[in-house]
Structure formats: structure tokens, C-alpha cells
Scaffold this active site. Structure first.
Site, PDB file in Angstrom:
ATOM      1  N   GLU A  53      -6.044  -8.024  15.589  1.00  0.00           N
ATOM      2  CA  GLU A  53      -6.293  -6.810  14.656  1.00  0.00           C
ATOM      3  C   GLU A  53      -4.974  -6.097  14.397  1.00  0.00           C
ATOM      4  O   GLU A  53      -4.682  -5.795  12.994  1.00  0.00           O
ATOM      5  CB  GLU A  53      -6.995  -5.778  15.303  1.00  0.00           C
ATOM      6  N   TYR A 136      -9.256   2.470  11.907  1.00  0.00           N
ATOM      7  CA  TYR A 136      -9.926   1.257  11.375  1.00  0.00           C
ATOM      8  C   TYR A 136      -9.637   0.380  12.786  1.00  0.00           C
ATOM      9  O   TYR A 136     -10.477  -0.215  12.959  1.00  0.00           O
ATOM     10  CB  TYR A 136      -8.887   0.560  10.362  1.00  0.00           C
ATOM     11  N   ASP A 154     -12.729  -2.261   6.540  1.00  0.00           N
ATOM     12  CA  ASP A 154     -11.331  -2.951   5.923  1.00  0.00           C
ATOM     13  C   ASP A 154     -11.449  -3.285   4.538  1.00  0.00           C
ATOM     14  O   ASP A 154     -12.570  -2.701   3.919  1.00  0.00           O
ATOM     15  CB  ASP A 154     -10.877  -3.924   6.884  1.00  0.00           C
ATOM     16  N   CYS A 222     -28.729  -6.748  -3.331  1.00  0.00           N
ATOM     17  CA  CYS A 222     -27.313  -6.426  -3.791  1.00  0.00           C
ATOM     18  C   CYS A 222     -27.609  -5.705  -5.336  1.00  0.00           C
ATOM     19  O   CYS A 222     -27.896  -6.393  -6.343  1.00  0.00           O
ATOM     20  CB  CYS A 222     -26.413  -7.497  -3.955  1.00  0.00           C
TER      21      CYS A 222
HETATM   22  S1  SF4 Z   1     -24.623 -10.644  -4.010  1.00  0.00           S
HETATM   23 FE1  SF4 Z   1     -22.650 -10.987  -4.681  1.00  0.00          FE
HETATM   24  S2  SF4 Z   1     -21.669  -9.221  -5.107  1.00  0.00           S
HETATM   25 FE2  SF4 Z   1     -23.725  -8.916  -3.854  1.00  0.00          FE
HETATM   26  S3  SF4 Z   1     -22.914  -8.905  -1.846  1.00  0.00           S
HETATM   27 FE3  SF4 Z   1     -23.579 -10.950  -2.283  1.00  0.00          FE
HETATM   28  S4  SF4 Z   1     -21.796 -12.069  -2.900  1.00  0.00           S
HETATM   29 FE4  SF4 Z   1     -21.117  -9.776  -2.785  1.00  0.00          FE
END
Ligand code: SF4
Length: 361
Positions: A53, A136, A154, A222
């Protein structure tokens, strides 16, 4: 505007998706105990986790591997490292940059060996009390070495979280929001594996320029992927341009091949490292400050090097001196024991550039 938790998934959903992915795809890293070995009862060595680290701060895995192997072969335990000579450790560190880390590495090893019987504290707070361990690094060691539910932040983690929640506030202003998200998502079950899974995701799939969303284990969660802005995140406040500083380095070669080197003051840039005697580095034209009163050759060459906060243009002056010459400062190092690789990168560049330019060549 950040979407916060409007992604509509529960706090434990990312860990539930990432841990099985990590079990199959964890990167093999020399300091890591992978998921199979963990399941078989092996435990990470806190010394190796800590060393990795510290080395990885501001540096990539690819740059660190060889250094890590050399350090652990030469100093296999924190006690062995604590007993090393400062100059040996600084020389092994040469080329990794950010030399204050190497000095703190030694300080920390000596505190762990001297005050803690060679055993690292196993909590974030205990780790933070050690030299050179910031928030961190304490979180990373607590999670990875001791499986504590510490929120590790990070650059990789910041990028993944910015995208997962489509946080559009630019960095660094978004850091508190990202930290709050990280804390909420960190699971109590296998937090160490989870921390490493997020890091691996950022390093291998959710990469800065072209995230591979099509194979991402958290794609269904996401927000940035859904809205098509993944590659634009995290947004960043533009950095101020770096200033340029100027300096002169004096390279002296004695008739018998010895070279003149100086140990830089402990405090300041490249502190404690060996280097060529030179002027201060400033934005004004440097005043000559040669370490010996001898004829100096100006080969018209300069080293260019970029540090965190400035660019450096380092002009070279070269001299060839007889064996009985005495310097005003610095010490001659015999050619047989002088290893250019044990110099910081900017000093090694100066040596490389001087070859073929010596006045008598
Ligand atoms: S879907 Fe794409 S933008 Fe979202 S976390 Fe996964 S790789 Fe990253």
C-alpha cells in the site's frame, strides 16, 4: 446533480454482485491472498499488505511489482526492514519517487518493531497512529490485512462510485459524498474481499477512458451506464498549470572513475536521497553554485522532469578532475560501487544524458 441513492437498489446489492465476480476474477498480486487461498485458511501478511500500500501510493501495480519482490526478498519481515540501514532502503526505493514515503516506511517499520513487538495494529485507528499511514492507507490495511469493514477510498473506488451513482459533482468537491456512499456500501461480511473487488473493478473493467460496461458485474445497478455518461465521470475540477523551475546539476568524474555525489537534506524534495550537487530549483534563472573550483564544461544539455507540483529543467555542467582533487561539498563514490539505478529518477536521467558529453570523451 448527484442521483444519490435514487438508483433504486439496496446498500448490499453492489457487494452481492461484486463478491462472486471477485471470487472468479481477482487479480493475482504478489501481496494478495486470493479468494481460494483465503477460503483454504491462508491469511494475508500485514507487513506485505502495508508495504504494497505504501509503494502503490501515486504509483501503478506494474511499477511496484519488481520493487515489492526485491524488498520482500531482502527484508522478509517488518523487523528485518527496521534493522536495515537508511541508505540501503533509500537506494532500493530509488526510481519509485515520492521519497518521503521511503523515509516514513523506515520510521514506521521501526515503530512497529520497537513499540509493537513487530506486530501491526489491527484497527484503522491503531494503524493511523503509525508514521506515514494516512486515512486511505489505514483503511486499506485494516480491510485487506484484517478484514475490517473499513471504507477504502482510492482513485479507482472514486471512479466506480461516481459512475454507479452518476455523481456529477466534480472531484475533489464530491469526495465527502463518495465517502458517504462508500461507507454505506461496505459490507460486514468479507469486507476485505469487497474492498479489493472494487479496486479490481476500477483497474480492469471500470477503467478511466473506456469502461467495459458490457461485462461489468454491477451493470444492472449502474446509473451512469443507464444514462450513457459513464466515460465522462468522474468530472474533475481543472487543475492549475504547473510552474516550471530551473536548476543546474554538477556532475564530476574523477580520473579513476569515481563520481561526486551529495546526500540531499532529509527535509524537502528527494530528501535523504543521493544526487548530484546542484543549485536550488526556482522559477528564476539559477545562480551558479559549483561544488568544486574547476573548469566546468557546459554541454548545452538539460534534463526535463515533472514532479507533482512543478516541471523541472535541470541544466548540466560537467567536469573531469584529477584523483587528488578535493570537493567543497559532497563525496566521491568509487565507480565500482556507484549504481546509477540507486539514484532518484531525475538524477539518473542527468547521468544518462551526460554519457557521451564528458569533456574528455
Ligand atoms: S457499468 Fe460501466 S460505468 Fe458502471 S460500474 Fe460498471 S463499468 Fe463502471
Amino acid at each position: 446533480m448527484s442521483q444519490g441513492f435514487s438508483g433504486g437498489f439496496s446498500d448490499d446489492a453492489p457487494a452481492a454482485a461484486l463478491l462472486p465476480w471477485y471470487d472468479r476474477h481477482a487479480r493475482a498480486l504478489p501481496w494478495r491472498v486470493g479468494p481460494d487461498a483465503l477460503a483454504a485458511g491462508e491469511r494475508p501478511d500485514p507487513y506485505r499488505v502495508w508495504l504494497s500500500e505504501i509503494m502503490l501510493q501515486q504509483t501503478t501495480v506494474a511499477a511496484v511489482r519488481d520493487y515489492f519482490h526485491r524488498f520482500t526478498a531482502r527484508w522478509p519481515t517488518v523487523t528485518a526492514l527496521a534493522e536495515a540501514e537508511d541508505a540501503e532502503v533509500m537506494a532500493e526505493w530509488a526510481g519509485l519517487g515520492y521519497y518521503a514515503r521511503a523515509r516514513n516506511l523506515l520510521k514506521c517499520a521501526r515503530v512497529v518493531a520497537g513499540d509493537h513487538g513487530g506486530i501491526f495494529p489491527d484497527t484503522e485507528d491503531g494503524l493511523r497512529d503509525l508514521p506515514g499511514i494516512g486515512p486511505y492507507t489505514a483503511a486499506a490495511i485494516a480491510a485487506i490485512a484484517f478484514d475490517r469493514p473499513a471504507a477504502v477510498m482510492d482513485g479507482n473506488v472514486e471512479r466506480v462510485l461516481s459512475r454507479l451513482f452518476a455523481v456529477e459533482t466534480p472531484l475533489p468537491a464530491s469526495k465527502p459524498e463518495l465517502r458517504a456512499l462508500a461507507e454505506r456500501l461496505t459490507p460486514n461480511t468479507r469486507p476485505g474481499c469487497y474492498a479489493q473487488a472494487v479496486m479490481d473493478l476500477g483497474a480492469t473493467i471500470c477503467t478511466p477512458k473506456s469502461p467495459a460496461c458490457g461485462i461489468c458485474p454491477v451493470m444492472s445497478l449502474c446509473a451512469a451506464r443507464r444514462t450513457g455518461i459513464a466515460a465522462d465521470l468522474p468530472r474533475k475540477t481543472p487543475k492549475k498549470p504547473k510552474p516550471t523551475r530551473l536548476g543546474i546539476a554538477y556532475l564530476v568524474r574523477r580520473e579513476d572513475g569515481a563520481v561526486l555525489l551529495e546526500t540531499r537534506p532529509d527535509k524537502g524534495l528527494l530528501g535523504g536521497m543521493l544526487g548530484w550537487p546542484g543549485t536550488d530549483w526556482a522559477e528564476d534563472t539559477p545562480q551558479d553554485a559549483p561544488p568544486m573550483d574547476v573548469p566546468w564544461h557546459d554541454p548545452g544539455l538539460e534534463v526535463r522532469h515533472t514532479f507533482t507540483h512543478f516541471h523541472l529543467r535541470l541544466a548540466l555542467r560537467l567536469a573531469h578532475v584529477p584523483t587528488d582533487a578535493t570537493p567543497d561539498r559532497g563525496e566521491f563514490h568509487p565507480r565500482a560501487t556507484f549504481r546509477p539505478a540507486s539514484l532518484p529518477t531525475v538524477m539518473r536521467k542527468a547521468w544518462d544524458l551526460a554519457q557521451g558529453a564528458w569533456p574528455e570523451d
